[in-house]
Design an enzyme around this catalytic site. Sequence first.
Site, PDB file in Angstrom:
ATOM      1  CB  THR A 154      -1.175   0.026   1.106  1.00 31.51           C
ATOM      2  OG1 THR A 154      -1.867  -0.947   1.065  1.00 31.51           O
ATOM      3  CG2 THR A 154      -1.859   1.327   1.554  1.00 31.51           C
ATOM      4  CB  THR A 184       2.898 -20.447  23.126  1.00 34.87           C
ATOM      5  OG1 THR A 184       1.271 -19.636  23.857  1.00 34.87           O
ATOM      6  CG2 THR A 184       3.353 -18.728  23.436  1.00 34.87           C
TER       7      THR A 184
END
Length: 343
Positions: A16, A279
């Site tokens: 962008t 995790t």
Amino acid sequence: MKKSKANILLIYTGGTIGMIKDFKTSTLKAFDFKTLLEKIPELQLLDCNIDTVSFKKPIDSSNMKPEYWVQIVDIIEDNYSDFDGFVVLHGSDTMSYTASALSFMLENLAKPVVFTGSQLPIGDLRTDAKENLITSIQVASLKHENKPLIKEVCLYFEYKLYRANRTTKINAENFQAFASFNYPDLAESGVHLKINNKYLFKPDLNKTLIVHKKLDNNIALIKLFPGISEVIVSGIINSPKLKAVIIETFGSGNCTTEKWFVETLTEAILKGIYIINITQCSGGSVMMGHYETSNQLKEIGVISGKDITTEAAIGKLMFMLGQNISSIKFKNIFEKPLRGEMS
């Protein structure tokens, strides 16, 4: 000692930030970076020389892949001796993946490689592109005793400079799109640019840059959820050519203790497939053996990813598999920080 002007190379890959709106048609088109100083005259206030290079065809960050990472690394390697710092413009969706991978690909890096992008195109009235671009170039220009102050791959977005391999994109709408949950900010831009020197990576400056271009993407990522089935897990782990699996576990590295799950992982490890435990929480670390639900993983030889991000785990794994490291050393090397990616 007379302070020399920093030479900065701006590398546009896509995204962008490199788009500008055609106000007649409202469509976005790629920005011509050769006219950068005309479009953003504020850049002339920076105490540096800016050169630009663009990918022949801008890449939407959703299409980013390892072969484009190698292209970015090629540009940096070819221009390394001529520039004091590099700013890489990249789509925000996969920026953390690319920037993390480059941190491993550029060994003994002694200059800044700053990734940035934007949520809005450079020509929009409320764009964040100008601030992100200007400050990224300023950060890449910083010197101490005529040497680059920052010597690592970083990511700058919305007033914060982060260690790249500690970042995750957390928001698709807010200007503050990134976070570094397990490592402090390297710098913060306000009225003054405040550098947190004690958190900067300090490489061995006696070593020369080594560029690694061989990556192996024969890996898989499994995110655990309550009710995940044996068919799905074994289907992934028995995929042909698979060399490693990253498993996003619960909390501090916990998983189901069902017999089929542990047996599937054990069989994979015996076949030489590396299993990495990270995790799925945004912050915190894997601590295998802390609870009974992770003790079995530790016993069968699962590798602990500690507090590494998913993005950095993927980049590190592709890099390490490309190095042909022996299976005896692999676990030990992965569990140690190579570029400050884990605590």
